[in-house]
Structures are given as C-alpha cells and as structure tokens.
Design a protein around this motif. Sequence first.
Motif, mmCIF file in Angstrom:
data_model
loop_
_atom_site.group_PDB
_atom_site.id
_atom_site.type_symbol
_atom_site.label_atom_id
_atom_site.label_comp_id
_atom_site.label_asym_id
_atom_site.label_seq_id
_atom_site.Cartn_x
_atom_site.Cartn_y
_atom_site.Cartn_z
ATOM 1 N N SER A 109 48.330 27.512 37.697
ATOM 2 C CA SER A 109 48.823 26.632 36.638
ATOM 3 C C SER A 109 47.687 25.922 35.921
ATOM 4 O O SER A 109 47.854 25.458 34.787
ATOM 5 C CB SER A 109 49.795 25.596 37.216
ATOM 6 N N GLU A 110 46.513 25.844 36.562
ATOM 7 C CA GLU A 110 45.383 25.114 35.990
ATOM 8 C C GLU A 110 44.329 26.007 35.342
ATOM 9 O O GLU A 110 43.526 25.525 34.546
ATOM 10 C CB GLU A 110 44.709 24.269 37.078
ATOM 11 N N GLU A 111 44.338 27.307 35.679
ATOM 12 C CA GLU A 111 43.227 28.139 35.226
ATOM 13 C C GLU A 111 43.582 29.620 35.263
ATOM 14 O O GLU A 111 44.279 30.079 36.165
ATOM 15 C CB GLU A 111 42.027 27.865 36.149
ATOM 16 N N ILE A 112 43.077 30.341 34.275
ATOM 17 C CA ILE A 112 43.110 31.801 34.278
ATOM 18 C C ILE A 112 41.659 32.267 34.293
ATOM 19 O O ILE A 112 40.910 32.034 33.347
ATOM 20 C CB ILE A 112 43.841 32.365 33.049
ATOM 21 N N LYS A 113 41.266 32.886 35.408
ATOM 22 C CA LYS A 113 39.866 33.257 35.589
ATOM 23 C C LYS A 113 39.743 34.755 35.863
ATOM 24 O O LYS A 113 40.430 35.303 36.717
ATOM 25 C CB LYS A 113 39.244 32.486 36.747
ATOM 26 N N GLN A 114 38.853 35.391 35.117
ATOM 27 C CA GLN A 114 38.521 36.793 35.387
ATOM 28 C C GLN A 114 37.555 36.815 36.560
ATOM 29 O O GLN A 114 36.475 36.209 36.500
ATOM 30 C CB GLN A 114 37.880 37.430 34.162
ATOM 31 N N ILE A 115 37.927 37.538 37.654
ATOM 32 C CA ILE A 115 37.111 37.509 38.856
ATOM 33 C C ILE A 115 36.415 38.844 39.146
ATOM 34 O O ILE A 115 35.568 38.917 40.027
ATOM 35 C CB ILE A 115 37.945 37.086 40.082
ATOM 36 N N TYR A 116 36.786 39.876 38.394
ATOM 37 C CA TYR A 116 36.142 41.178 38.590
ATOM 38 C C TYR A 116 36.283 41.997 37.316
ATOM 39 O O TYR A 116 37.301 41.906 36.619
ATOM 40 C CB TYR A 116 36.794 41.940 39.756
ATOM 41 N N ALA A 163 35.299 46.045 35.721
ATOM 42 C CA ALA A 163 34.750 47.390 35.906
ATOM 43 C C ALA A 163 34.895 48.147 34.601
ATOM 44 O O ALA A 163 35.993 48.240 34.039
ATOM 45 C CB ALA A 163 35.484 48.123 37.021
ATOM 46 N N ASN A 164 33.777 48.646 34.092
ATOM 47 C CA ASN A 164 33.783 49.490 32.901
ATOM 48 C C ASN A 164 32.583 50.415 32.954
ATOM 49 O O ASN A 164 31.908 50.510 33.987
ATOM 50 C CB ASN A 164 33.804 48.648 31.616
ATOM 51 N N ALA A 165 32.309 51.091 31.857
ATOM 52 C CA ALA A 165 31.212 52.058 31.853
ATOM 53 C C ALA A 165 29.853 51.392 32.039
ATOM 54 O O ALA A 165 28.905 52.024 32.516
ATOM 55 C CB ALA A 165 31.224 52.854 30.547
ATOM 56 N N ALA A 166 29.744 50.115 31.688
ATOM 57 C CA ALA A 166 28.456 49.434 31.744
ATOM 58 C C ALA A 166 28.219 48.689 33.055
ATOM 59 O O ALA A 166 27.082 48.517 33.485
ATOM 60 C CB ALA A 166 28.338 48.452 30.576
ATOM 61 N N LYS A 167 29.297 48.223 33.713
ATOM 62 C CA LYS A 167 29.106 47.422 34.923
ATOM 63 C C LYS A 167 30.346 47.469 35.802
ATOM 64 O O LYS A 167 31.440 47.817 35.365
ATOM 65 C CB LYS A 167 28.774 45.976 34.557
ATOM 66 N N ASN A 168 30.123 47.103 37.049
ATOM 67 C CA ASN A 168 31.185 47.068 38.051
ATOM 68 C C ASN A 168 30.830 45.923 38.985
ATOM 69 O O ASN A 168 30.079 46.111 39.940
ATOM 70 C CB ASN A 168 31.243 48.407 38.790
ATOM 71 N N GLU A 169 31.363 44.719 38.702
ATOM 72 C CA GLU A 169 30.860 43.550 39.403
ATOM 73 C C GLU A 169 31.858 42.404 39.422
ATOM 74 O O GLU A 169 32.799 42.353 38.621
ATOM 75 C CB GLU A 169 29.574 43.063 38.735
ATOM 76 N N GLU A 170 31.618 41.471 40.340
ATOM 77 C CA GLU A 170 32.396 40.246 40.375
ATOM 78 C C GLU A 170 31.997 39.367 39.198
ATOM 79 O O GLU A 170 30.867 39.431 38.707
ATOM 80 C CB GLU A 170 32.152 39.504 41.686
ATOM 81 N N SER A 171 32.931 38.561 38.736
ATOM 82 C CA SER A 171 32.653 37.663 37.622
ATOM 83 C C SER A 171 33.395 36.349 37.854
ATOM 84 O O SER A 171 34.137 36.208 38.829
ATOM 85 C CB SER A 171 33.086 38.306 36.301
ATOM 86 N N ALA A 172 33.190 35.408 36.968
ATOM 87 C CA ALA A 172 33.869 34.110 37.080
ATOM 88 C C ALA A 172 34.113 33.546 35.688
ATOM 89 O O ALA A 172 33.851 32.377 35.411
ATOM 90 C CB ALA A 172 33.046 33.142 37.920
ATOM 91 N N VAL A 173 34.605 34.391 34.809
ATOM 92 C CA VAL A 173 34.811 33.993 33.410
ATOM 93 C C VAL A 173 36.141 33.250 33.290
ATOM 94 O O VAL A 173 37.201 33.803 33.569
ATOM 95 C CB VAL A 173 34.820 35.227 32.487
ATOM 96 N N VAL A 174 36.089 32.005 32.871
ATOM 97 C CA VAL A 174 37.290 31.196 32.712
ATOM 98 C C VAL A 174 37.842 31.419 31.305
ATOM 99 O O VAL A 174 37.269 30.951 30.324
ATOM 100 C CB VAL A 174 36.993 29.704 32.947
ATOM 101 N N GLU A 175 38.932 32.145 31.213
ATOM 102 C CA GLU A 175 39.502 32.457 29.900
ATOM 103 C C GLU A 175 40.387 31.327 29.382
ATOM 104 O O GLU A 175 40.472 31.107 28.172
ATOM 105 C CB GLU A 175 40.284 33.762 29.974
ATOM 106 N N LEU A 176 41.055 30.617 30.297
ATOM 107 C CA LEU A 176 41.961 29.552 29.869
ATOM 108 C C LEU A 176 42.046 28.512 30.979
ATOM 109 O O LEU A 176 42.099 28.866 32.161
ATOM 110 C CB LEU A 176 43.339 30.124 29.555
ATOM 111 N N ALA A 177 42.052 27.228 30.596
ATOM 112 C CA ALA A 177 42.161 26.141 31.566
ATOM 113 C C ALA A 177 42.955 25.000 30.944
ATOM 114 O O ALA A 177 43.021 24.868 29.721
ATOM 115 C CB ALA A 177 40.778 25.658 31.998
#
Length: 208
Positions: free
Chosen positions: A98-105, A107-121
């Motif tokens: 309810s407080e946050e929408i976060k991209q945590i992973y 995977a595409n042609a350029a990278k395959n990794e964990e992330s922590a991108v906060v798209e909405l808060a």
Amino acid sequence: MKNVKLFMLIGLLAVLLSGCTSGPKAIDSKDAEAIDVSIYFPPVGTARTYAQYDPDGKTLEATDVVNRSENSDGPDTVYIHERGGIAYESIKEYAVSSEEIKQIYIANAAKNEESAVVELANKPEWEKNDGDDSVSYITQKDLEIPVAAGTYKNVLEVTTIITDDVKGRKTIHYYAPEVGLIKTIFVYEDGEEFTFSELTSVEMRENE
C-alpha cells in the motif's frame, strides 16, 4: 547596520537559489500518505498494449502481461513480461504494498540483475534509485485522462527529474487504478511536450 543588511541579502539569495534548484510542486504530504498505491498496480492477468512513438513519427507496439511468481521461501511476488516496443523483451519483478511499488528484479538482453527502483510511493517525493539520481514527485491526483484505450478517472500524475540535469527536462507518468501506467510524456528544456507512449487496449487473461 551593515551586518544586518548583509545578513538579509545572504538570506534572500539563499531563498532564491533554493527556489531555482527545487523540483516540481508536489501534492501535500497528508494527501500523498492517504494514497494506497497498490491499487495503481495492475492485477495478475492484466494484458496491456501500448503505442510507443519516436520523434520521427514511427510507431511501435508494445505489450505486457502481469503474472504471479510463486516463492517457496517467502511471499509470492508479481512480474510483468514485456514484449515489443523499444526494449523488445524484458521481465520485471515487483514488490507491491500500500505504501510502495518497487521493481526488485529485471531481466532483458542487456542485464539480468536485482534492482530497487521505486516506481510509485505514497510520499510527495522520493528517490527513484534508477542509477540516474532521479527524484519522482506526485504532482497531481484525481485526474481524468483520455488515452486511446479510453478515459480513466482518479489518475495519479508522477513527475520525474534527474537532479543534475541543468536543462530541466522531465518525464511525466500517469497511473490509473487497476490498470497502472496509461501514458508517458517527455518534457524538453523549452517546455515542449512529447508523448512517448499511451495505452491502446487492456484486457484480463489467465496467468501465463
């Protein structure tokens, strides 16, 4: 007396400089904290189609589907499988509350990794953590926004800037309840707006 005048001048200069470096005007903090941002993430099974435009007039079609990822070590997560468009194909996994929408992973042609991108808060502003020193602001709420897929109500407007971009360019995203992102606009240094993408259709499917 000279010291008083000098102090006043320094104070005025500080105010002017802070005004120059401040970001977009965000909504009130109480209004932001009252938003349940999880309703702006599409439900599992949602299939969306977007038209993506480039400045030369070329149009690309991009589609994505929201799926559930079962996790035996913890709570299930959701991921969005994107195809077509500029990125061609990618999978993005999210943690949604309810407080946050976060991209945590990702995977595409350029990278395959964990992330922590906060798209909405549910904050007036937040650091996006996208590697570009970006800051996002909820700049408007309760909007009614028309796109090719229809007209949506109770839309959030999120404005993102790169803090060290002296040209003052920004990106504006619009999110609709139970649908998610419906439109993306780029704003150039001269104030000209360019619609990069907009939702053209949405439907519900079974989990892939």
